[in-house]
Design a protein around this motif. Structure first.
Motif, PDB file in Angstrom:
ATOM      1  N   LEU A   1       0.972  -1.432  -0.633  1.00 50.24           N
ATOM      2  CA  LEU A   1      -0.174   0.085   0.097  1.00 50.24           C
ATOM      3  C   LEU A   1       0.358   1.567  -0.242  1.00 50.24           C
ATOM      4  O   LEU A   1       0.707   2.242  -0.835  1.00 50.24           O
ATOM      5  CB  LEU A   1      -1.093  -0.382   1.579  1.00 50.24           C
ATOM      6  CG  LEU A   1      -1.751  -1.118   0.855  1.00 50.24           C
ATOM      7  CD1 LEU A   1      -3.283  -1.058   2.169  1.00 50.24           C
ATOM      8  CD2 LEU A   1      -3.437  -0.662  -0.199  1.00 50.24           C
ATOM      9  N   ALA A   2       1.697   0.561   0.741  1.00 46.11           N
ATOM     10  CA  ALA A   2       3.202   2.263   0.857  1.00 46.11           C
ATOM     11  C   ALA A   2       3.108   2.812  -0.180  1.00 46.11           C
ATOM     12  O   ALA A   2       3.901   3.709  -0.378  1.00 46.11           O
ATOM     13  CB  ALA A   2       3.764   1.947   2.047  1.00 46.11           C
ATOM     14  N   LEU A   3       3.711   1.176  -1.146  1.00 44.69           N
ATOM     15  CA  LEU A   3       3.987   1.354  -2.299  1.00 44.69           C
ATOM     16  C   LEU A   3       3.477   2.680  -3.579  1.00 44.69           C
ATOM     17  O   LEU A   3       4.326   3.012  -4.655  1.00 44.69           O
ATOM     18  CB  LEU A   3       5.088   0.243  -2.908  1.00 44.69           C
ATOM     19  CG  LEU A   3       6.389  -0.058  -2.278  1.00 44.69           C
ATOM     20  CD1 LEU A   3       6.915  -1.654  -2.959  1.00 44.69           C
ATOM     21  CD2 LEU A   3       7.576   0.424  -2.167  1.00 44.69           C
ATOM     22  N   TYR A   4       2.887   1.935  -3.534  1.00 45.82           N
ATOM     23  CA  TYR A   4       2.317   2.600  -4.405  1.00 45.82           C
ATOM     24  C   TYR A   4       0.741   3.347  -4.059  1.00 45.82           C
ATOM     25  O   TYR A   4       0.147   4.327  -4.645  1.00 45.82           O
ATOM     26  CB  TYR A   4       0.210   1.100  -4.578  1.00 45.82           C
ATOM     27  CG  TYR A   4       0.607  -0.015  -5.390  1.00 45.82           C
ATOM     28  CD1 TYR A   4       0.912   0.176  -7.209  1.00 45.82           C
ATOM     29  CD2 TYR A   4       1.172  -0.774  -5.264  1.00 45.82           C
ATOM     30  CE1 TYR A   4       1.482  -0.846  -7.465  1.00 45.82           C
ATOM     31  CE2 TYR A   4       1.883  -2.010  -5.783  1.00 45.82           C
ATOM     32  CZ  TYR A   4       1.722  -2.076  -7.366  1.00 45.82           C
ATOM     33  OH  TYR A   4       2.530  -2.978  -8.285  1.00 45.82           O
ATOM     34  N   GLN A   5       1.039   4.128  -2.870  1.00 42.74           N
ATOM     35  CA  GLN A   5       0.955   5.739  -2.649  1.00 42.74           C
ATOM     36  C   GLN A   5      -0.313   5.419  -1.950  1.00 42.74           C
ATOM     37  O   GLN A   5      -0.919   6.787  -2.119  1.00 42.74           O
ATOM     38  CB  GLN A   5       1.795   6.926  -3.484  1.00 42.74           C
ATOM     39  CG  GLN A   5       2.577   6.689  -3.750  1.00 42.74           C
ATOM     40  CD  GLN A   5       3.052   7.825  -5.106  1.00 42.74           C
ATOM     41  OE1 GLN A   5       2.480   8.515  -5.988  1.00 42.74           O
ATOM     42  NE2 GLN A   5       4.762   8.490  -4.696  1.00 42.74           N
ATOM     43  N   ALA A   6      -0.978   4.305  -1.610  1.00 46.42           N
ATOM     44  CA  ALA A   6      -2.249   4.234  -1.127  1.00 46.42           C
ATOM     45  C   ALA A   6      -2.255   4.254   0.393  1.00 46.42           C
ATOM     46  O   ALA A   6      -3.081   4.596   1.194  1.00 46.42           O
ATOM     47  CB  ALA A   6      -2.822   2.917  -0.984  1.00 46.42           C
ATOM     48  N   ALA A   7      -1.536   4.525   0.981  1.00 47.32           N
ATOM     49  CA  ALA A   7      -1.457   4.685   2.751  1.00 47.32           C
ATOM     50  C   ALA A   7      -0.003   5.369   2.568  1.00 47.32           C
ATOM     51  O   ALA A   7       1.400   5.642   1.717  1.00 47.32           O
ATOM     52  CB  ALA A   7      -1.013   3.338   3.008  1.00 47.32           C
TER      53      ALA A   7
END
Length: 76
Positions: free
Chosen positions: A34-40
């Motif tokens: 999630l952090a890599l896909y900038q969703a978090a």
């Protein structure tokens, strides 16, 4: 037991059971993704990395310091 006594008696031993280990690894991988896909936020990526790392190593320093062991719940 005081904090200094706990630090003196601190041992690196397996203290995460199989079920909790799976949850930590999969949950950690999900947070990193999630952090890599900038969703978090990036901070959650770091938290996810730490969860996956402690799951992979079967050791949590916080559990060691507090004297907690989820392996014992599986043993009996």
């Amino acid at each position: 037991m005081t904090i200094l006594q706990r630090l003196k008696d601190f041992r690196v031993t397996e203290n995460i059971g199989a079920q909790e280990r799976k949850l930590r690894i999969w949950g950690g991988v999900a947070l990193v993704a999630l952090a890599l896909y900038q969703a978090a936020p990036a901070f959650l990526g770091f938290v996810g990395f730490m969860l996956a790392l402690t799951g992979a190593l079967k050791f949590c320093p916080g559990y060691g310091f507090l004297g907690r062991d989820s392996c014992e719940a599986e043993k009996g």
